[in-house]
Enzyme design. Sequence first.
Site, PDB file in Angstrom:
ATOM      1  N   GLN A 168      -4.941  -1.955   9.277  1.00 31.66           N
ATOM      2  CA  GLN A 168      -4.760  -3.282   8.668  1.00 31.66           C
ATOM      3  C   GLN A 168      -5.334  -4.363   9.593  1.00 31.66           C
ATOM      4  O   GLN A 168      -4.979  -4.439  10.762  1.00 31.66           O
ATOM      5  CB  GLN A 168      -3.259  -3.521   8.420  1.00 31.66           C
ATOM      6  CG  GLN A 168      -2.948  -4.760   7.635  1.00 31.66           C
ATOM      7  CD  GLN A 168      -3.466  -4.704   6.197  1.00 31.66           C
ATOM      8  OE1 GLN A 168      -3.332  -3.702   5.511  1.00 31.66           O
ATOM      9  NE2 GLN A 168      -4.086  -5.771   5.756  1.00 31.66           N
ATOM     10  N   LYS A 206       0.842  -1.208   0.000  1.00 35.11           N
ATOM     11  CA  LYS A 206       0.000   0.000   0.000  1.00 35.11           C
ATOM     12  C   LYS A 206       0.876   1.257   0.000  1.00 35.11           C
ATOM     13  O   LYS A 206       0.595   2.226  -0.711  1.00 35.11           O
ATOM     14  CB  LYS A 206      -0.951  -0.023   1.203  1.00 35.11           C
ATOM     15  CG  LYS A 206      -2.065  -1.040   1.020  1.00 35.11           C
ATOM     16  CD  LYS A 206      -2.877  -1.315   2.270  1.00 35.11           C
ATOM     17  CE  LYS A 206      -3.792  -2.516   1.992  1.00 35.11           C
ATOM     18  NZ  LYS A 206      -4.567  -2.961   3.149  1.00 35.11           N
ATOM     19  N   ASP A 213     -11.447   2.103   3.270  1.00 39.28           N
ATOM     20  CA  ASP A 213     -11.748   0.671   3.122  1.00 39.28           C
ATOM     21  C   ASP A 213     -13.260   0.459   2.976  1.00 39.28           C
ATOM     22  O   ASP A 213     -13.699  -0.624   2.614  1.00 39.28           O
ATOM     23  CB  ASP A 213     -11.277  -0.106   4.368  1.00 39.28           C
ATOM     24  CG  ASP A 213      -9.880  -0.692   4.203  1.00 39.28           C
ATOM     25  OD1 ASP A 213      -9.457  -0.893   3.046  1.00 39.28           O
ATOM     26  OD2 ASP A 213      -9.234  -0.967   5.228  1.00 39.28           O
TER      27      ASP A 213
END
Length: 284
Positions: free
Chosen positions: A96, A52, A119
């Site tokens: 994460q 990322k 997300d």
Amino acid sequence: MAVIISGKEVSARVRSEVKAECEQLKSKGICPGLAVIIVGDDPASKVYVNNKKKACADVGFVSEEYALPAETTQEELLALVEKLNHRPEINGILCQLPLPKHLDEKAVINAISPMKDVDAFHPSNVGRIMIGDYHFLPCTPAGVMEMVHTAGIEVSGKNCVVIGRSNIVGKPMAMLLLHENGTVTICHSKTKNLKEICSNADILVAAVGKPKFVKGDMVKEGAVVLDVGINRDENGKLCGDVDFEEVEPKASYITPVPGGVGPMTIAMLMKNTLMAAKIQNNIE
Ligand code: NDP
């Protein structure tokens, strides 16, 4: 012989579009920023976070990594999220997953400002997807749809079957197909007659998490087969949820693993972060 939809190619195109838009934003003095929080030392999570960060650098975003020790408390983690929520130069925040067991994932997701939730896991964003009025889509299902659109596959009126009902893949995937007027069936571990249901699918999405689970006899001749799975086979080789060797000869379109849906997820994260930066700066 199926047409193979290359996630490498589609994701490269998405990333170059994001990069071009990022340059335009920079000319207006805006540089999109993504904060990535990782707690503990899970090796897979570290790889994802590094990818990322690399993707951010590649498209021209600023990225900040917060690598916290495994023993971080819930209060410390929530305090960091709160701080990032208030920093205008940070447009996207992601934590994460999975988190170490003592931390409450739901509470962390709920703490991220919905406008920075790139997300799209926050309940407010999930609800917006249900009613079809959203800013961000969860990256993996959005990546699958981007591949479908690029390949010129029509969803309207098609019999769509999604195997898997997780909050991050299966459920939103089904919703996106429904928004495009597919007739959608969601299957899961308690589904009866799975083989029969799958063999009626014009579009079959596999998000099961089991190597080579979808066999040739579960797929209709000419079906579109979209493989979300990332697994290791008995030899430790990367493979999907679809038995590619068996299914490819019957499918009209198929996504490979590796090089299929996987690369799309990060590309769509970049797209969401760009969108977040635009919204927060009242552009479009
Ligand atoms: P989950 O484990 O959360 O969900 C798996 C789903 O499959 C569940 O709904 C489960 O049913 C269903 N399932 C399990 N066994 C069967 C069965 N025998 N028959 C029918 N359904 C079954 O996984 P995720 O949704 O998080 O991920 C799915 C796959 O996608 C994994 O391989 C994962 O690694 C991959 N993935 C890939 C991403 C990418 O970037 N390409 C991103 C995210 C995930 P039930 O609900 O009843 O338990």
